[in-house]
Scaffold this active site. Structure first.
Site, PDB file in Angstrom:
ATOM      1  N   HIS A 265       0.685  -1.477  -0.030  1.00  0.00           N
ATOM      2  CA  HIS A 265      -0.170   0.166   0.052  1.00  0.00           C
ATOM      3  C   HIS A 265       1.177   1.415   0.187  1.00  0.00           C
ATOM      4  CE1 HIS A 265      -3.184   2.830   0.992  1.00  0.00           C
ATOM      5  NE2 HIS A 265      -4.085   1.963   0.654  1.00  0.00           N
ATOM      6  N   ASP A 321      -7.744  -4.966  -0.356  1.00  0.00           N
ATOM      7  CA  ASP A 321      -8.133  -5.935  -1.214  1.00  0.00           C
ATOM      8  C   ASP A 321      -7.758  -7.066  -1.454  1.00  0.00           C
ATOM      9  OD1 ASP A 321      -7.462  -3.080  -3.619  1.00  0.00           O
ATOM     10  OD2 ASP A 321     -10.074  -4.114  -2.413  1.00  0.00           O
TER      11      ASP A 321
HETATM   12  C1  SDX Z   1      -5.920   0.237  -2.683  1.00  0.00           C
HETATM   13  O1  SDX Z   1      -4.300   4.950  -2.095  1.00  0.00           O
HETATM   14  C2  SDX Z   1      -5.469   3.910  -1.245  1.00  0.00           C
HETATM   15  O2  SDX Z   1      -5.889   4.514  -0.690  1.00  0.00           O
HETATM   16  C3  SDX Z   1      -6.403   3.156  -2.278  1.00  0.00           C
HETATM   17  C4  SDX Z   1      -6.951   2.279  -1.656  1.00  0.00           C
HETATM   18  C5  SDX Z   1      -8.836   3.055  -1.082  1.00  0.00           C
HETATM   19  O3  SDX Z   1      -9.245   2.551  -0.701  1.00  0.00           O
HETATM   20  O4  SDX Z   1      -8.528   3.592  -2.223  1.00  0.00           O
HETATM   21  O5  SDX Z   1      -6.359   1.763  -0.136  1.00  0.00           O
HETATM   22  C6  SDX Z   1      -7.063   0.940  -2.093  1.00  0.00           C
HETATM   23  O6  SDX Z   1      -5.948   0.424  -3.624  1.00  0.00           O
HETATM   24  C7  SDX Z   1      -5.107  -0.585  -2.215  1.00  0.00           C
HETATM   25  C8  SDX Z   1      -4.090  -1.071  -2.795  1.00  0.00           C
HETATM   26  C9  SDX Z   1      -4.526  -2.106  -3.944  1.00  0.00           C
HETATM   27  N1  SDX Z   1      -3.297  -2.420  -4.945  1.00  0.00           N
HETATM   28  C10 SDX Z   1      -2.628  -3.543  -4.499  1.00  0.00           C
HETATM   29  O7  SDX Z   1      -2.724  -4.833  -3.886  1.00  0.00           O
HETATM   30  C11 SDX Z   1      -2.406  -3.943  -6.029  1.00  0.00           C
HETATM   31  C12 SDX Z   1      -0.686  -4.407  -5.404  1.00  0.00           C
HETATM   32  N2  SDX Z   1       0.138  -3.602  -4.950  1.00  0.00           N
HETATM   33  C13 SDX Z   1       1.081  -2.691  -5.410  1.00  0.00           C
HETATM   34  O8  SDX Z   1       0.754  -2.241  -6.587  1.00  0.00           O
HETATM   35  C14 SDX Z   1       1.610  -1.587  -4.808  1.00  0.00           C
HETATM   36  O9  SDX Z   1       1.929  -2.033  -3.452  1.00  0.00           O
HETATM   37  C15 SDX Z   1       0.902  -0.377  -4.387  1.00  0.00           C
HETATM   38  C16 SDX Z   1       0.140   0.405  -5.610  1.00  0.00           C
HETATM   39  C17 SDX Z   1      -1.178  -0.192  -3.931  1.00  0.00           C
HETATM   40  C18 SDX Z   1       1.422   1.150  -3.941  1.00  0.00           C
HETATM   41  O10 SDX Z   1       2.545   1.289  -4.139  1.00  0.00           O
HETATM   42  P1  SDX Z   1       3.369   2.851  -4.158  1.00  0.00           P
HETATM   43  O11 SDX Z   1       2.854   2.584  -2.879  1.00  0.00           O
HETATM   44  O12 SDX Z   1       3.748   2.871  -5.488  1.00  0.00           O
HETATM   45  O13 SDX Z   1       4.724   1.812  -4.459  1.00  0.00           O
HETATM   46  P2  SDX Z   1       6.008   0.692  -5.361  1.00  0.00           P
HETATM   47  O14 SDX Z   1       5.484   0.883  -6.679  1.00  0.00           O
HETATM   48  O15 SDX Z   1       6.553   2.268  -5.518  1.00  0.00           O
HETATM   49  O16 SDX Z   1       6.665  -0.179  -4.654  1.00  0.00           O
HETATM   50  C19 SDX Z   1       7.762  -0.138  -3.978  1.00  0.00           C
HETATM   51  C20 SDX Z   1       8.379  -1.770  -4.012  1.00  0.00           C
HETATM   52  C21 SDX Z   1       8.779  -2.399  -5.326  1.00  0.00           C
HETATM   53  O17 SDX Z   1      10.149  -3.076  -5.586  1.00  0.00           O
HETATM   54  P3  SDX Z   1      10.970  -1.859  -5.061  1.00  0.00           P
HETATM   55  O18 SDX Z   1      10.918  -1.093  -6.712  1.00  0.00           O
HETATM   56  O19 SDX Z   1      11.720  -1.314  -4.033  1.00  0.00           O
HETATM   57  O20 SDX Z   1      12.390  -3.469  -5.888  1.00  0.00           O
HETATM   58  O21 SDX Z   1       7.811  -2.187  -3.530  1.00  0.00           O
HETATM   59  C22 SDX Z   1       7.140  -3.692  -5.004  1.00  0.00           C
HETATM   60  C23 SDX Z   1       8.006  -2.467  -6.009  1.00  0.00           C
HETATM   61  O22 SDX Z   1       8.241  -3.811  -6.840  1.00  0.00           O
HETATM   62  N3  SDX Z   1       6.220  -3.798  -4.319  1.00  0.00           N
HETATM   63  C24 SDX Z   1       5.250  -5.715  -4.946  1.00  0.00           C
HETATM   64  C25 SDX Z   1       3.792  -5.253  -4.285  1.00  0.00           C
HETATM   65  N4  SDX Z   1       4.073  -3.754  -3.662  1.00  0.00           N
HETATM   66  C26 SDX Z   1       4.966  -3.182  -4.020  1.00  0.00           C
HETATM   67  N5  SDX Z   1       6.286  -6.688  -5.185  1.00  0.00           N
HETATM   68  C27 SDX Z   1       5.603  -7.287  -4.958  1.00  0.00           C
HETATM   69  N6  SDX Z   1       4.703  -7.518  -4.567  1.00  0.00           N
HETATM   70  C28 SDX Z   1       3.807  -6.684  -4.758  1.00  0.00           C
HETATM   71  N7  SDX Z   1       2.181  -6.151  -4.243  1.00  0.00           N
END
Ligand code: SDX
Length: 384
Positions: A265, A321
């Site tokens: 998140h 989710d």
């Molecule tokens: C919702 O904003 C809100 O409040 C949204 C929400 C709401 O109620 O409105 O809470 C609802 O959207 C919840 C989130 C649902 N999305 C997912 O579950 C999709 C999977 N999660 C990710 O895509 C991710 O965690 C995000 C998009 C939710 C947040 O990503 P960020 O903060 O932009 O972080 P990032 O993409 O920059 O990741 C940081 C690191 C990266 O690795 P490195 O570059 O450091 O090597 O963490 C890794 C990412 O690759 N990473 C993951 C991961 N999420 C982040 N690696 C594997 N699996 C994951 N799910």
């Protein structure tokens, strides 16, 4: 990540940037807490109801018993659709995804609503109720029509959650299902300046109307990194297939650098508090279903991520989710409806934020740091 250029700071994704104030919800990412107008969601989910939560977000205080009774009646009486909207639902191509269908239906509803463009507080309170009530009716009718069945008309004598399940499935829900649905709707109602809510506020900040703000928010919610994750998380569990397949699938996902849906998140750097509550609802529904294996599978996968250094170092935990999809599955919703289920709850937050934006508006217009070419000499066409 920020880029320092000419003293200007570019903060990609507005990560960690406070762009406005709000009194609607507070998301404490470090402690994993969420509050609606100062009340912990644990109390609202366990002791309150969706109706009470909607009243709180729109009016700023918890209702008395009399206020809640009147509000619930008003909401129930707003559930019916203009007959013409059923024609729109019948005419939509079968392959239109549910959230895309709703994007169309909100605009269609506005076309038949008197004063849809009005932005006075009274008008917007009416529109907020109307949108919240009809989101359930339109979602249920879309599903019934796609099943080749007649839409079920709303009943005024059932709660918002129970009536939604009644219209969707064509039969009254069990007490446990109505409870789980109500909890789901409370927990998804608002969440600070997430992408879809911020989209609604940007639209509202131009003094555009509530229906336009909600249509824009639906477009933002549709993305797989936001509202699309609930469906993606459940499809991930279905792809894994059985609890015993989790370990091999997890190792392969790590190797392929796949994102585990429902994990991580932008704000929560510990458990999403909503995930904790939905996890218990999913546990109860699983124990009463003939497919308990999906809950067991999800638990095993969550355990693998929680124990793995890659996720620990990045503070990636189950989000709303991850278990929201499981609860929706056990409530009998097909996965393609999950993003729309998110919207059926978040419509309360979106409309509350539109009203808050309009109450003390400032056009939202940030800057972009130009990094393109400069001062080029124009080459006439015949010389190119
Ligand atoms: C919702 O904003 C809100 O409040 C949204 C929400 C709401 O109620 O409105 O809470 C609802 O959207 C919840 C989130 C649902 N999305 C997912 O579950 C999709 C999977 N999660 C990710 O895509 C991710 O965690 C995000 C998009 C939710 C947040 O990503 P960020 O903060 O932009 O972080 P990032 O993409 O920059 O990741 C940081 C690191 C990266 O690795 P490195 O570059 O450091 O090597 O963490 C890794 C990412 O690759 N990473 C993951 C991961 N999420 C982040 N690696 C594997 N699996 C994951 N799910």
């Amino acid at each position: 990540m920020t880029t320092k250029v000419e003293q200007a700071q570019v903060i990609r994704g507005l990560e960690g940037v406070y762009v406005s104030t709000t009194e609607l919800s507070r998301v404490d990412g470090e402690r994993g807490r969420l509050f609606y107008r100062g009340y912990a969601i644990e109390d609202l989910a366990e002791q309150g109801s969706f109706e009470e939560t909607a009243y709180l977000l729109w009016h700023g205080h918890l209702p008395t018993a009399t206020e809640l009774e009147r509000f619930s009646q008003q909401l129930a009486q707003s559930r019916r659709l203009p007959a013409r909207l059923y024609c729109v639902l019948y005419d939509l191509p079968r392959e239109t995804t549910p959230v895309t269908a709703m994007r169309t239906m909100v605009s269609a509803l506005a076309a038949w609503e008197p004063n849809a463009d009005a932005t006075t507080p009274e008008a917007e309170l009416y529109h907020a109720r109307r949108l919240t009530a009809t989101f359930t009716t339109m979602t249920a009718a879309l599903h019934r029509i796609r099943q080749g069945e007649e839409p079920v008309l709303p009943r005024d004598d059932l709660s918002h959650a129970a009536n939604f399940l009644y219209m969707f499935h064509g039969r009254e829900p069990s007490a446990a299902a109505a409870r789980a649905m109500d909890t789901f709707l409370v927990l998804y109602a608002d969440h600070g300046f997430n992408a879809s809510t911020f989209t609604a506020r940007v639209t509202a900040s131009t003094m555009s109307d509530m229906y336009s703000s909600v249509t824009a928010a639906l477009g933002a919610l549709k993305g797989p990194l936001h509202g699309g994750a609930m469906e993606a998380a459940m499809r991930q569990f279905l792809e894994i297939g059985a609890p015993d397949n989790v370990d091999a699938w997890f190792e392969r996902a790590l190797k392929e650098k796949r994102r585990i849906m429902g994990i991580g998140h932008r704000v929560y750097k510990t458990w999403d508090p909503r995930a904790r509550i939905l996890r218990e609802q999913a546990r109860i529904l699983a124990s009463e279903s003939d497919e308990p294996q999906w809950f067991e599978l999800a638990e095993r996968l969550a355990e693998r991520t929680l124990q793995h250094p890659y996720f620990q170092e990045r503070r990636l935990y189950p989000n709303v989710d991850y278990y929201g999809g499981l609860v929706a599955y056990y409530l009998g919703f097909p996965p393609e409806y999950y993003t729309l289920l998110f919207a059926v709850s978040r419509i309360v937050g979106w409309t509350a934020h539109v009203m808050e934006q309009h109450a003390d508006n400032r056009l939202i217009r940030p800057r972009a740091l130009y990094t393109g070419a400069e001062e080029l000499a124009y080459t006439p066409l015949q010389a190119r």
